[in-house]
Design a protein around this motif. Structure first.
Motif, PDB file in Angstrom:
ATOM      1  N   UNK A 237       0.854  -1.196   0.000  1.00 22.79           N
ATOM      2  CA  UNK A 237       0.000   0.000   0.000  1.00 22.79           C
ATOM      3  C   UNK A 237       0.878   1.228   0.000  1.00 22.79           C
ATOM      4  N   UNK A 238       0.831   1.998  -1.047  1.00 26.97           N
ATOM      5  CA  UNK A 238       1.604   3.219  -1.125  1.00 26.97           C
ATOM      6  C   UNK A 238       0.804   4.370  -0.550  1.00 26.97           C
ATOM      7  N   UNK A 239       1.478   5.482  -0.244  1.00 28.03           N
ATOM      8  CA  UNK A 239       0.867   6.556   0.516  1.00 28.03           C
ATOM      9  C   UNK A 239      -0.147   7.360  -0.271  1.00 28.03           C
ATOM     10  N   UNK A 240      -0.249   7.127  -1.588  1.00 24.34           N
ATOM     11  CA  UNK A 240      -1.225   7.941  -2.310  1.00 24.34           C
ATOM     12  C   UNK A 240      -2.648   7.627  -1.870  1.00 24.34           C
ATOM     13  N   UNK A 241      -2.854   6.508  -1.110  1.00 21.70           N
ATOM     14  CA  UNK A 241      -4.167   6.278  -0.532  1.00 21.70           C
ATOM     15  C   UNK A 241      -4.483   7.379   0.475  1.00 21.70           C
ATOM     16  N   UNK A 242      -3.435   7.911   1.100  1.00 21.37           N
ATOM     17  CA  UNK A 242      -3.629   8.935   2.109  1.00 21.37           C
ATOM     18  C   UNK A 242      -3.972  10.272   1.492  1.00 21.37           C
ATOM     19  N   UNK A 243      -3.408  10.567   0.327  1.00 22.99           N
ATOM     20  CA  UNK A 243      -3.575  11.882  -0.270  1.00 22.99           C
ATOM     21  C   UNK A 243      -4.992  12.017  -0.804  1.00 22.99           C
ATOM     22  N   UNK A 244      -5.871  12.486   0.080  1.00 27.73           N
ATOM     23  CA  UNK A 244      -7.290  12.705  -0.240  1.00 27.73           C
ATOM     24  C   UNK A 244      -7.984  11.439  -0.710  1.00 27.73           C
TER      25      UNK A 244
ATOM     26  N   UNK B  88       9.818   1.134   3.305  1.00 26.42           N
ATOM     27  CA  UNK B  88       9.899   2.601   3.242  1.00 26.42           C
ATOM     28  C   UNK B  88       9.189   3.131   1.999  1.00 26.42           C
ATOM     29  N   UNK B  89       8.604   4.304   2.109  1.00 27.56           N
ATOM     30  CA  UNK B  89       7.864   4.912   1.000  1.00 27.56           C
ATOM     31  C   UNK B  89       8.831   5.679   0.099  1.00 27.56           C
ATOM     32  N   UNK B  90       8.760   5.416  -1.195  1.00 26.10           N
ATOM     33  CA  UNK B  90       9.609   6.075  -2.188  1.00 26.10           C
ATOM     34  C   UNK B  90       8.788   7.159  -2.888  1.00 26.10           C
ATOM     35  N   UNK B  91       9.033   8.430  -2.561  1.00 27.96           N
ATOM     36  CA  UNK B  91       8.254   9.515  -3.141  1.00 27.96           C
ATOM     37  C   UNK B  91       8.414   9.599  -4.654  1.00 27.96           C
ATOM     38  N   UNK B  92       9.604   9.317  -5.175  1.00 21.25           N
ATOM     39  CA  UNK B  92       9.827   9.385  -6.609  1.00 21.25           C
ATOM     40  C   UNK B  92       8.929   8.389  -7.349  1.00 21.25           C
ATOM     41  N   UNK B  93       8.724   7.238  -6.746  1.00 18.50           N
ATOM     42  CA  UNK B  93       7.822   6.254  -7.338  1.00 18.50           C
ATOM     43  C   UNK B  93       6.372   6.641  -7.096  1.00 18.50           C
ATOM     44  N   UNK B  94       6.104   7.139  -5.920  1.00 15.54           N
ATOM     45  CA  UNK B  94       4.749   7.509  -5.538  1.00 15.54           C
ATOM     46  C   UNK B  94       4.161   8.597  -6.423  1.00 15.54           C
ATOM     47  N   UNK B  95       4.946   9.608  -6.745  1.00 13.99           N
ATOM     48  CA  UNK B  95       4.395  10.751  -7.478  1.00 13.99           C
ATOM     49  C   UNK B  95       4.028  10.419  -8.916  1.00 13.99           C
ATOM     50  N   UNK B  96       4.478   9.259  -9.405  1.00 13.91           N
ATOM     51  CA  UNK B  96       4.088   8.827 -10.740  1.00 13.91           C
ATOM     52  C   UNK B  96       2.621   8.386 -10.764  1.00 13.91           C
ATOM     53  N   UNK B  97       2.068   8.146  -9.591  1.00 14.09           N
ATOM     54  CA  UNK B  97       0.744   7.548  -9.512  1.00 14.09           C
ATOM     55  C   UNK B  97      -0.314   8.493  -8.962  1.00 14.09           C
ATOM     56  N   UNK B  98       0.045   9.754  -8.818  1.00 16.90           N
ATOM     57  CA  UNK B  98      -0.908  10.768  -8.385  1.00 16.90           C
ATOM     58  C   UNK B  98      -0.936  11.875  -9.432  1.00 16.90           C
TER      59      UNK B  98
ATOM     60  N   UNK C 132      -0.876  -2.228  -5.620  1.00 14.95           N
ATOM     61  CA  UNK C 132      -0.062  -1.982  -4.423  1.00 14.95           C
ATOM     62  C   UNK C 132      -0.926  -1.724  -3.195  1.00 14.95           C
ATOM     63  N   UNK C 133      -2.220  -2.034  -3.290  1.00 16.29           N
ATOM     64  CA  UNK C 133      -3.132  -1.808  -2.176  1.00 16.29           C
ATOM     65  C   UNK C 133      -3.129  -2.992  -1.217  1.00 16.29           C
ATOM     66  N   UNK C 134      -3.036  -2.678   0.050  1.00 12.78           N
ATOM     67  CA  UNK C 134      -3.231  -3.666   1.091  1.00 12.78           C
ATOM     68  C   UNK C 134      -4.136  -3.034   2.128  1.00 12.78           C
ATOM     69  N   UNK C 135      -5.231  -3.656   2.442  1.00 12.13           N
ATOM     70  CA  UNK C 135      -6.215  -3.069   3.353  1.00 12.13           C
ATOM     71  C   UNK C 135      -6.619  -4.077   4.409  1.00 12.13           C
ATOM     72  N   UNK C 136      -7.300  -3.589   5.423  1.00 13.17           N
ATOM     73  CA  UNK C 136      -7.673  -4.443   6.545  1.00 13.17           C
ATOM     74  C   UNK C 136      -8.664  -5.527   6.167  1.00 13.17           C
ATOM     75  N   UNK C 137      -9.309  -5.383   5.025  1.00 16.79           N
ATOM     76  CA  UNK C 137     -10.323  -6.376   4.642  1.00 16.79           C
ATOM     77  C   UNK C 137      -9.966  -7.101   3.346  1.00 16.79           C
ATOM     78  N   UNK C 138      -8.678  -7.196   3.028  1.00 14.11           N
ATOM     79  CA  UNK C 138      -8.246  -7.799   1.764  1.00 14.11           C
ATOM     80  C   UNK C 138      -7.193  -8.877   2.000  1.00 14.11           C
ATOM     81  N   UNK C 139      -7.493 -10.107   1.539  1.00 14.07           N
ATOM     82  CA  UNK C 139      -6.562 -11.220   1.631  1.00 14.07           C
ATOM     83  C   UNK C 139      -6.524 -11.986   0.317  1.00 14.07           C
ATOM     84  N   UNK C 140      -6.328 -13.299   0.391  1.00 15.99           N
ATOM     85  CA  UNK C 140      -6.267 -14.092  -0.851  1.00 15.99           C
ATOM     86  C   UNK C 140      -6.300 -15.576  -0.526  1.00 15.99           C
TER      87      UNK C 140
END
Length: 366
Positions: free
Chosen positions: A1-8, A114-124, A347-355
């Motif tokens: 889970x990358x941090x772009x889930x947090x950005x709004x 660790x969160x990689x901002x350079x990778x993250x900003x490609x997805x927002x 890249x999403x991982x959430x409290x209600x997601x498994x496999x």
């Protein structure tokens, strides 16, 4: 889970808003004829792997059932599919099973890295400002009940919280633990985390068609893994009982996740194919894919779209998840239905997601 889930909550939006969209849309009257097909017997020279069930294969109609007034547009059109027999985990992968994998391999999940901002900003969206370093920390999304009724169920930020330090070992964040919960489904698992486990176990993720066929349990065009009786929901599946997201009456015995095998298996012997936690499939989410399949007639063992396409979430590559979770209710989501499907970023991982995993006979011969 990358941090772009947090950005709004920019990219999680489609995952959850789909639960409410198109509720008033009429169900398409699509009829697909199921051709006669004998179940495939398990090959006599293949031993059923421990913890797996043989799913005999056959023909079925994938997608929205006629008369299902809760079906969303992306469950249509229904289309005929043939599936060869395969083995499937009888339960969702558990904390104990995932812990064994991590112990033997040293694997670190996405939510722990660790969160990689350079990778993250490609997805927002371009120009999104870099969050403060204090926010650029590994974590995941955790569910939180609201204190009062929620009139707008489109605003999912009211019940999802970005929690630094939340991961499969700490499902509610720092201070929480899976101690004593080894038989609970592992969660906060991103797609690559599931793939890594599959590679270690010598298995793979199911296709969406395999998953849906298995959930049917040999029944024909039923809404749920146990049949069509909605009154059986609380004894057949772990879902949300009461007013979502403020009060869960726990009529089914659980407010959050349940241990595997807490509810009856379907007729194939598969547990919790409805509710508990969402489950990854290997298929790309593509809004045009079902129509493409219908145009082809009966398709053998479809492996999903060649590429993802979601106009509502164009910056993110998404996979299909199935089965619903403990958060699904009649008023919100109702994704414990067999044909229900959602799109989730890889890249999403959430409290209600498994496999859970599958294996075909040819994989086990190697």
């Amino acid at each position: 889970m990358k941090l772009f889930r947090l950005i709004a909550f920019l990219t999680l939006g489609f995952i959850l808003t789909q639960c409410k969209q198109d509720k008033k849309a009429s169900v398409e009257e699509i009829t697909t004829k199921e051709t006669a097909s004998l179940p495939q017997e398990k090959p006599k020279d293949i031993k059923t792997p421990k913890g797996m069930i043989w799913v005999p294969g056959g023909n079925f109609t994938q997608g929205a059932r006629n008369g299902d007034d809760k079906a969303l547009s992306h469950e249509r059109p229904a289309h005929p599919v043939h599936i060869d027999g395969f083995f499937m985990d009888e339960t969702e992968v558990t904390n104990d099973e995932y812990a064994k994998f991590v112990e033997e391999t040293g694997y670190v999940t996405v939510a722990e890295r660790p969160v990689d901002w350079e990778e993250l900003k490609k997805q927002v969206p371009p120009g999104t400002p870099k969050p403060h370093d204090s926010l650029l920390q590994p974590g995941s999304l955790v569910f939180k009940k609201t204190k009062t009724s929620v009139p707008n169920l489109y605003d999912f930020s009211q019940w999802w919280e970005w929690k630094i330090g939340a991961n499969w070992r700490h499902p509610k964040g720092p201070g929480s633990t899976i101690e004593g919960k080894g038989d609970y489904p592992v969660v906060h698992i991103a797609y690559e985390d599931a793939l890594a486990y599959c590679k270690w176990a010598g298995k793979r993720l199911p296709t969406e068609a395999e998953w849906e066929f298995a959930a049917n349990g040999g029944l024909k065009n039923t809404l749920y893994s146990w049949g069509n009786d909605t009154e059986k929901l609380t004894v057949e599946a772990n879902t949300w009982n009461g007013e979502f997201p403020t009060e869960n009456t726990e009529e089914d015995g659980y407010e959050n996740k349940a241990p595997v095998k807490s509810f009856p298996a379907n007729s194939y012997g598969l547990y919790e194919m409805s509710g508990n936690v969402w489950e990854w499939t290997q298929d790309w989410y593509n809004v045009d894919y079902y129509k493409q399949l219908l145009d082809q007639g009966v398709v053998n063992n479809p492996y999903g779209a060649k590429s993802p396409y979601n106009p509502n979430n164009p910056l993110v590559e998404e996979k299909v998840i199935k089965g619903g979770s403990f958060l699904c209710s009649a008023s919100y989501c109702s994704s414990y239905r067999i044909s229900a499907r959602m799109a989730t970023a890889t890249d999403s991982g959430q409290e209600h997601l498994g496999f859970r995993t599958v294996a075909t006979p040819d994989m086990l011969k190697n």
